[in-house]
Design a protein around this motif. Structure first.
Motif, short mmCIF file in Angstrom:
data_model
loop_
_atom_site.label_atom_id
_atom_site.label_comp_id
_atom_site.label_asym_id
_atom_site.label_seq_id
_atom_site.Cartn_x
_atom_site.Cartn_y
_atom_site.Cartn_z
N VAL A 76 1.03 -1.33 0.11
CA VAL A 76 0.18 -0.03 0.00
C VAL A 76 0.96 1.00 0.19
N VAL A 77 1.26 1.80 -1.24
CA VAL A 77 2.12 2.68 -1.34
C VAL A 77 0.90 4.56 -1.77
N PRO A 78 1.93 5.76 -1.60
CA PRO A 78 1.25 6.50 -2.23
C PRO A 78 1.94 6.30 -3.98
N VAL A 79 0.79 6.96 -4.55
CA VAL A 79 1.07 6.64 -5.83
C VAL A 79 2.31 7.23 -6.24
N ASP A 80 3.40 8.49 -5.70
CA ASP A 80 4.53 8.80 -6.43
C ASP A 80 5.49 7.26 -6.03
N ALA A 81 5.26 7.19 -5.65
CA ALA A 81 6.49 5.08 -5.46
C ALA A 81 6.27 4.51 -5.86
N ILE A 82 5.02 4.46 -6.73
CA ILE A 82 4.89 3.58 -7.25
C ILE A 82 5.39 2.72 -8.44
N GLY A 83 5.56 3.89 -9.23
CA GLY A 83 6.44 4.04 -10.54
C GLY A 83 8.29 3.12 -10.18
N PRO A 84 8.29 4.18 -8.66
CA PRO A 84 9.75 3.44 -8.81
C PRO A 84 9.70 2.49 -8.36
N MET A 85 8.90 1.34 -7.45
CA MET A 85 8.30 0.15 -7.05
C MET A 85 8.60 -0.35 -7.81
N LEU A 86 7.59 -0.56 -9.05
CA LEU A 86 8.10 -1.09 -10.48
C LEU A 86 9.44 -1.55 -11.22
N CYS A 87 10.09 -0.66 -11.10
CA CYS A 87 11.22 -1.10 -11.44
C CYS A 87 12.05 -1.02 -10.48
N ASP A 88 12.23 -1.68 -9.48
CA ASP A 88 12.52 -1.84 -8.38
C ASP A 88 12.35 -3.60 -8.17
N LEU A 89 11.04 -3.65 -7.96
CA LEU A 89 10.71 -5.23 -8.50
C LEU A 89 10.89 -5.58 -9.89
N ALA A 90 11.08 -5.18 -11.83
CA ALA A 90 11.11 -5.44 -12.08
C ALA A 90 12.76 -5.95 -12.04
N THR A 91 13.28 -5.28 -11.47
CA THR A 91 15.14 -5.88 -11.12
C THR A 91 15.66 -6.40 -10.55
N THR A 92 15.01 -6.89 -9.92
CA THR A 92 15.10 -7.77 -8.12
C THR A 92 14.68 -9.32 -9.07
N ASP A 93 16.40 -9.55 -8.45
CA ASP A 93 15.96 -11.27 -8.27
C ASP A 93 15.42 -11.95 -7.89
N SER A 94 14.45 -12.70 -8.39
CA SER A 94 13.49 -13.77 -7.67
C SER A 94 13.50 -14.81 -7.04
#
Length: 94
Positions: A76-94
């Motif tokens: 649950v995040v503010p809208v301004d944090a969603i883009g950076p979070m998606l970028c982090d998730l996309a570059t994180t190894d699972s």
């Protein structure tokens, strides 16, 4: 229409969850209806990640509050944090 919405976010999320399971990341933003809450739950049930805009940050908090009440949601995040979070998730190894 689903919850008076066409196209329906619930149907989009449910379809993505059914087709792609844990490969889905749903992002639910401000909405003046509960459309998206059930779909968010379906994404979670299929192992996908769920992001919901912080209700305190949303222009209309109806959808965010509905999704959180159905829970669980991953973030649950503010809208301004969603883009950076998606970028982090996309570059994180699972």
């Amino acid at each position: 229409p689903e919850l008076y919405a066409r196209p329906s976010i619930d149907e989009l999320f449910a379809s993505a969850a059914h087709s792609h399971g844990a490969g889905v990341i749903s992002v639910l933003l401000t909405c003046s209806s509960e459309d998206g809450a059930l779909g968010t739950r379906r994404v979670a049930a299929h192992g996908g990640l769920t992001l919901v805009q912080d209700p305190d940050d949303a222009e209309s908090a109806v959808a965010s509050r509905a999704a959180i009440s159905l829970g669980p949601v991953d973030f649950v995040v503010p809208v301004d944090a969603i883009g950076p979070m998606l970028c982090d998730l996309a570059t994180t190894d699972s």
